[in-house]
Motif scaffolding. Structure first.
Motif, short mmCIF file in Angstrom:
data_model
loop_
_atom_site.label_atom_id
_atom_site.label_comp_id
_atom_site.label_asym_id
_atom_site.label_seq_id
_atom_site.Cartn_x
_atom_site.Cartn_y
_atom_site.Cartn_z
N GLY A 270 0.78 -1.23 0.00
CA GLY A 270 0.00 0.00 0.00
C GLY A 270 0.81 1.28 0.00
N GLU B 108 -6.52 2.44 -5.93
CA GLU B 108 -7.10 2.31 -4.59
C GLU B 108 -6.23 1.48 -3.65
N ARG C 93 -2.03 3.65 -0.53
CA ARG C 93 -2.55 4.45 0.57
C ARG C 93 -1.68 5.68 0.85
N VAL C 94 -0.36 5.56 0.60
CA VAL C 94 0.59 6.63 0.88
C VAL C 94 1.63 6.65 -0.24
N LYS D 275 -4.24 11.42 -1.13
CA LYS D 275 -3.59 10.54 -0.15
C LYS D 275 -2.30 11.21 0.31
N ALA E 298 -0.74 4.85 6.50
CA ALA E 298 -1.45 3.83 5.72
C ALA E 298 -2.40 3.01 6.58
N ASP E 299 -2.13 2.92 7.86
CA ASP E 299 -2.98 2.13 8.76
C ASP E 299 -4.29 2.85 9.09
N ALA F 195 -8.70 5.27 4.78
CA ALA F 195 -8.35 5.99 3.55
C ALA F 195 -9.29 7.16 3.27
N ARG G 138 -8.25 11.11 3.11
CA ARG G 138 -8.52 11.93 1.93
C ARG G 138 -9.22 13.23 2.31
N ASP H 256 -15.85 2.92 7.56
CA ASP H 256 -14.67 3.12 8.40
C ASP H 256 -15.02 3.86 9.69
N GLY I 286 -11.32 1.33 3.99
CA GLY I 286 -11.31 2.40 2.99
C GLY I 286 -12.65 2.61 2.34
#
Length: 259
Positions: free
Chosen positions: A13, A47, A50-51, A97, A199-200, A203, A207, A240, A258
């Motif tokens: 990710g 998608e 994440r980073v 992101k 990343a944890d 998402a 954003r 989420d 996400g």
């Protein structure tokens, strides 16, 4: 993703964009800018990513624009050339992101301006920053006169832009140009650690958090607060949000999807 002037790798990710012109200290030219813009577009739409990390490798981030390309340009050519540097940097800045700049060695001119479009900057203690364009009879042209004052304040930004002086990593930390300074042999690990921490998270929340900050800075305070509340409210429609609050009450780590 295959490019000539950059490398793009994706693992768990986290995407890493590495400037890859070591023979010219990662000097930035139109080819680099075009490839950065294309990579940013693709990573923004992926998608699974994440980073995003941007780096120049262990020795140098980027020693500035490719002067050989600019030296013979006319005012008309520059004015009508489409400004690929700004297009690429805006694309990176607006990615939905987090973007981390991982900086070792020189980050000068366009290289320094590239670090400014990241959300967070981590520097090795051998890093040096500067906008030396004034010494070439020009000014920063890829956002430096606009982003630097917003980041470190007008007075300090003008001093750096007017003098063309270089500053070391410790001073960059003191004035807020970078978030963290570490020994060179720890730079990659510390960058990965921060990237994983981002990343944890959820998402969608990431954003909208980035959008609230970036868009809010373009508004007056009242409009910014209204925009923040809109983003805040929208998150209550996500899975989420339900998972995050349920996990908190159950005293366990959240498992964000996400969504």
């Amino acid at each position: 993703m295959s490019y000539e002037t950059i490398l793009v790798e994706i693992e768990e990710g986290i995407a890493t964009i590495t400037l890859n012109r070591p023979d010219v200290l990662n000097a930035l030219n139109d080819k680099v800018f075009n490839e950065l813009e294309e990579a940013a577009t693709k990573l923004a739409a992926d998608e699974a990513v994440r980073v995003v990390i941007i780096t120049g490798g262990e020795k140098v981030f980027a020693a500035g624009a490719d002067i050989s390309q600019m030296a013979t340009s006319s005012a008309v050519e520059v004015a009508t050339g489409g400004n690929p540097a700004q297009k690429a940097f805006i694309n990176i800045e607006n990615m939905p992101k987090p973007v981390i700049a991982s900086i070792s060695g020189f980050a000068l001119g366009g290289g320094c301006e590239l670090t400014l479009v990241a959300d967070v900057r981590i520097a090795a203690d051998n890093a040096q920053f500067g906008l030396p364009e004034i010494k070439l009879g020009i000014i920063p042209g890829a956002g430096g006169t606009q982003r630097l004052p917003r980041l470190i304040g007008i007075g300090r930004a003008k001093e750096l832009i007017f003098s063309g002086a270089f500053i070391k990593a410790d001073e960059a930390l003191q004035i807020g140009l970078v978030n963290k300074v570490v020994p060179p042999d720890q730079l990659s690990a510390e960058t990965q650690k921060m990237a994983k921490r981002f990343a944890d998270q959820g998402a969608v929340a990431l954003r909208l958090a980035k959008a609230a900050v970036n868009e809010g800075l373009r508004m007056d305070l009242e409009a910014g607060l209204e925009y923040e509340h809109k983003c805040f409210s929208l998150l209550f429609a996500t899975e989420d949000q339900k998972e995050g609050m349920k996990a908190f009450m159950e005293k366990r780590p959240a498992k964000f999807q996400g969504k």
